[in-house]
Each structure stands twice: as C-alpha cells, then as structure tokens.
Scaffold this motif. Structure first.
Motif, PDB file in Angstrom:
ATOM      1  N   GLN A  66       0.842  -1.199   0.000  1.00  0.00           N
ATOM      2  CA  GLN A  66       0.000   0.000   0.000  1.00  0.00           C
ATOM      3  C   GLN A  66       0.878   1.250   0.000  1.00  0.00           C
ATOM      4  OE1 GLN A  66      -3.623   0.042   2.469  1.00  0.00           O
ATOM      5  NE2 GLN A  66      -2.893   1.966   3.334  1.00  0.00           N
ATOM      6  N   LYS A  67       0.562   2.186  -0.888  1.00  0.00           N
ATOM      7  CA  LYS A  67       1.296   3.444  -0.996  1.00  0.00           C
ATOM      8  C   LYS A  67       0.319   4.607  -0.836  1.00  0.00           C
ATOM      9  CE  LYS A  67       5.461   1.876  -2.058  1.00  0.00           C
ATOM     10  NZ  LYS A  67       6.660   2.115  -1.180  1.00  0.00           N
ATOM     11  N   GLU A  68       0.577   5.471   0.130  1.00  0.00           N
ATOM     12  CA  GLU A  68      -0.310   6.598   0.391  1.00  0.00           C
ATOM     13  C   GLU A  68      -0.442   7.496  -0.826  1.00  0.00           C
ATOM     14  OE1 GLU A  68      -2.964   8.855   2.693  1.00  0.00           O
ATOM     15  OE2 GLU A  68      -2.085   6.880   3.069  1.00  0.00           O
ATOM     16  N   TRP A  69       0.629   7.679  -1.572  1.00  0.00           N
ATOM     17  CA  TRP A  69       0.614   8.595  -2.715  1.00  0.00           C
ATOM     18  C   TRP A  69      -0.182   8.059  -3.906  1.00  0.00           C
ATOM     19  CZ3 TRP A  69       3.128   6.247  -6.798  1.00  0.00           C
ATOM     20  CH2 TRP A  69       4.075   5.268  -6.479  1.00  0.00           C
ATOM     21  N   LEU A  70      -0.635   6.804  -3.842  1.00  0.00           N
ATOM     22  CA  LEU A  70      -1.486   6.258  -4.892  1.00  0.00           C
ATOM     23  C   LEU A  70      -2.969   6.580  -4.675  1.00  0.00           C
ATOM     24  CD1 LEU A  70       0.028   2.721  -5.614  1.00  0.00           C
ATOM     25  CD2 LEU A  70      -0.026   4.687  -7.166  1.00  0.00           C
ATOM     26  N   VAL A 120      -1.670  23.061  -5.224  1.00  0.00           N
ATOM     27  CA  VAL A 120      -1.692  21.960  -6.182  1.00  0.00           C
ATOM     28  C   VAL A 120      -0.279  21.540  -6.585  1.00  0.00           C
ATOM     29  CG1 VAL A 120      -2.415  21.281  -8.501  1.00  0.00           C
ATOM     30  CG2 VAL A 120      -3.974  22.552  -7.041  1.00  0.00           C
ATOM     31  N   LYS A 121       0.609  22.499  -6.787  1.00  0.00           N
ATOM     32  CA  LYS A 121       1.983  22.164  -7.178  1.00  0.00           C
ATOM     33  C   LYS A 121       2.644  21.291  -6.123  1.00  0.00           C
ATOM     34  CE  LYS A 121       6.455  24.238  -8.366  1.00  0.00           C
ATOM     35  NZ  LYS A 121       7.194  25.517  -8.602  1.00  0.00           N
ATOM     36  N   GLU A 122       2.449  21.628  -4.862  1.00  0.00           N
ATOM     37  CA  GLU A 122       3.080  20.867  -3.780  1.00  0.00           C
ATOM     38  C   GLU A 122       2.564  19.425  -3.747  1.00  0.00           C
ATOM     39  OE1 GLU A 122       3.695  25.050  -3.191  1.00  0.00           O
ATOM     40  OE2 GLU A 122       1.836  23.924  -3.499  1.00  0.00           O
ATOM     41  N   TRP A 126       4.731  16.088  -4.571  1.00  0.00           N
ATOM     42  CA  TRP A 126       4.800  15.018  -3.566  1.00  0.00           C
ATOM     43  C   TRP A 126       4.523  13.660  -4.207  1.00  0.00           C
ATOM     44  CZ3 TRP A 126       0.580  12.075  -1.524  1.00  0.00           C
ATOM     45  CH2 TRP A 126       0.929  11.247  -0.445  1.00  0.00           C
ATOM     46  N   VAL A 127       3.492  13.588  -5.023  1.00  0.00           N
ATOM     47  CA  VAL A 127       3.175  12.334  -5.707  1.00  0.00           C
ATOM     48  C   VAL A 127       4.322  11.927  -6.623  1.00  0.00           C
ATOM     49  CG1 VAL A 127       1.644  11.225  -7.381  1.00  0.00           C
ATOM     50  CG2 VAL A 127       0.681  12.661  -5.576  1.00  0.00           C
ATOM     51  N   CYS A 128       4.780  12.863  -7.456  1.00  0.00           N
ATOM     52  CA  CYS A 128       5.806  12.536  -8.439  1.00  0.00           C
ATOM     53  C   CYS A 128       7.133  12.154  -7.780  1.00  0.00           C
ATOM     54  CB  CYS A 128       6.016  13.707  -9.387  1.00  0.00           C
ATOM     55  SG  CYS A 128       4.582  14.053 -10.434  1.00  0.00           S
ATOM     56  N   GLU A 129       7.482  12.825  -6.700  1.00  0.00           N
ATOM     57  CA  GLU A 129       8.742  12.501  -6.017  1.00  0.00           C
ATOM     58  C   GLU A 129       8.687  11.107  -5.396  1.00  0.00           C
ATOM     59  OE1 GLU A 129       9.261  15.742  -3.333  1.00  0.00           O
ATOM     60  OE2 GLU A 129       9.889  17.143  -4.926  1.00  0.00           O
ATOM     61  N   ASN A 130       7.549  10.745  -4.837  1.00  0.00           N
ATOM     62  CA  ASN A 130       7.413   9.395  -4.290  1.00  0.00           C
ATOM     63  C   ASN A 130       7.432   8.340  -5.393  1.00  0.00           C
ATOM     64  OD1 ASN A 130       6.793   9.123  -1.190  1.00  0.00           O
ATOM     65  ND2 ASN A 130       5.861  11.044  -1.846  1.00  0.00           N
TER      66      ASN A 130
END
Length: 244
Positions: A66-70, A120-122, A126-130
C-alpha cells in the motif's frame, strides 16, 4: 520494465467500495491479470482500489504494497463558475481551463492563481517525487525529463489506483500537463493502462504508452463499461451533465 495502471471498479463513493457492477468488473479483470507474470503489486489506501485489487490478489494468492501517494489526487477547489463549492482538481469545464495557456504545459500548469492558492503544485510534486523514488529502487533514476538506467529491469509492476492519480503519474512519465489527460482522456472502471521503458541508447530510458484504458476483459464477457468519469456526449442525452 512494464508498468500497469488499473483504475478501480465501478465505485460506490458513499461507502468507498464498489457497486455490484464494480465487483463483477473486478472479477473479469482478475481473469486477465492472473495470467500475467507480475513482480509486485501496489495499491492505493482507498477502499474502492483495495477492493478491486483484492479480487485479483486472492485469486493469485498474492499481496500488495500500500502506498499513500497512490490515493486519488486529493485537492479540491472552487471552480470558476461555481463559487463556494469545492470540486476535484481534475474536473473543470473546458470553457474555463482551455482559455489559459499555462494549463497546456508540463512546467506551468500549476502556476495559476487558483492552483497556487490550493497548493496543487506541492501535492503534484509530492506524488511525483514518491513515484520517482520507487522507480529509482527499480533501477530508473529521473534525470531531467528522462531516466538514467542504473539497473536494467524486465519485470512487470501493477498499480491499483484512480483515474485522476493515474493521469498524474502518466503526465510525469510523459512530461505533459495532467490537465490535458484529465480532460482529454477517460479510463473506465477496471481499465488497464500499460507503459513500458524504451532504452534506444544504453543507459537512457524514456516511457511509452502501449495501451490506455484497455477494457477488453469486459468486452469478452459482453459487459458494457461503466459511465463513471464521463459526461454526456450530447447535452440532450439522459446522461451525466456535470457535477453539481
């Protein structure tokens, strides 16, 4: 390396699970995925994605990480024509977002006043970095808009997630604005999107989409796709017109 993004089945948002149709879709999907040689499964923390994944995982006697950023892309904001009501970032009328040139570009789409106001950028970063951190673990390190290949990888990885989030990940891999994908494409419930690396020169990889929103597992069962994430083809049709 092959990445497979799967949208959850027809959702019952009230209970964050699936409708009866959604469970049927998840079963048909599992027959497709169970035949694949999958190295690892990843899943959103939200119930509708976990329930969709569970049908496949149980059939294969597997588990998912499980990944929170998904989770679905979470930020909600006031659409220009509906003040005072929060709407998903990925749901704008075309006459609003298409008049702003910044929304069409990978590096500027989040630089408008309303996007800045809601962070929105942040959230996107966050999603892309993870996501990039995971890809680095798999041997592919982001370098500008390309990826350096530290370890060649021919494995398949499956992600059970959400339409809005899937478009975010694709926008990052392909270096395009997610606004174009959110509003110009539609991935029906349980649809399968397949992306692969291309290494035309040693040590450098880019990503190419082999298929987007594949629902062949529904067609072979004579199961029509759910209408979720779509709007009426003609305004006079008895279909979804807009979120109110």
């Amino acid at each position: 390396m092959k990445l497979i993004f799967i949208r959850h089945g027809d959702p019952n948002y009230a209970i964050d699970s699936l409708t009866d149709k959604g469970w049927k879709e998840a079963e048909y999907l599992s027959e497709k995925i169970a035949r694949m040689d999958v190295k690892e499964f990843f899943v959103s923390p939200l119930g509708r994605a976990k329930d969709t994944a569970a049908v496949t995982l149980n059939k294969m006697n597997r588990t998912a990480i499980q990944k929170e950023w998904l989770r679905e892309f979470a930020i909600r904001m006031e659409r220009p024509e509906i003040p005072g009501k929060l709407q998903p970032t990925w749901d704008w009328l075309p006459q609003d977002w298409m008049v702003e040139e910044k929304y069409f570009h990978y590096d500027t789409w989040y630089d408008t006043d309303i996007m800045k106001e809601h962070g929105v950028k942040e959230e996107y970063k966050w999603v892309c970095e993870n996501f990039d951190a995971l890809l680095a673990e798999l041997g592919y390190h982001r370098d500008g808009k390309l990826y350096r290949v530290e370890k060649q990888n021919n494995d398949t990885f499956v992600f059970f997630c959400h339409f809005g989030l899937e478009c975010v990940l694709l926008s990052h891999l392909l270096s395009v604005s997610p606004m174009i994908l959110w509003h110009g494409t539609c991935a029906a419930p349980t649809s399968v999107t397949t992306v692969v690396t291309e290494e035309r020169r040693e040590g450098i990889a880019s990503f190419r989409t082999l298929s987007f929103g594949d629902i062949s597992h529904l067609y072979v069962k004579d199961e029509p796709p759910a209408f979720s994430a779509r709007f009426c083809e003609c305004f006079g049709n008895d279909e979804v017109h807009d979120y109110k």
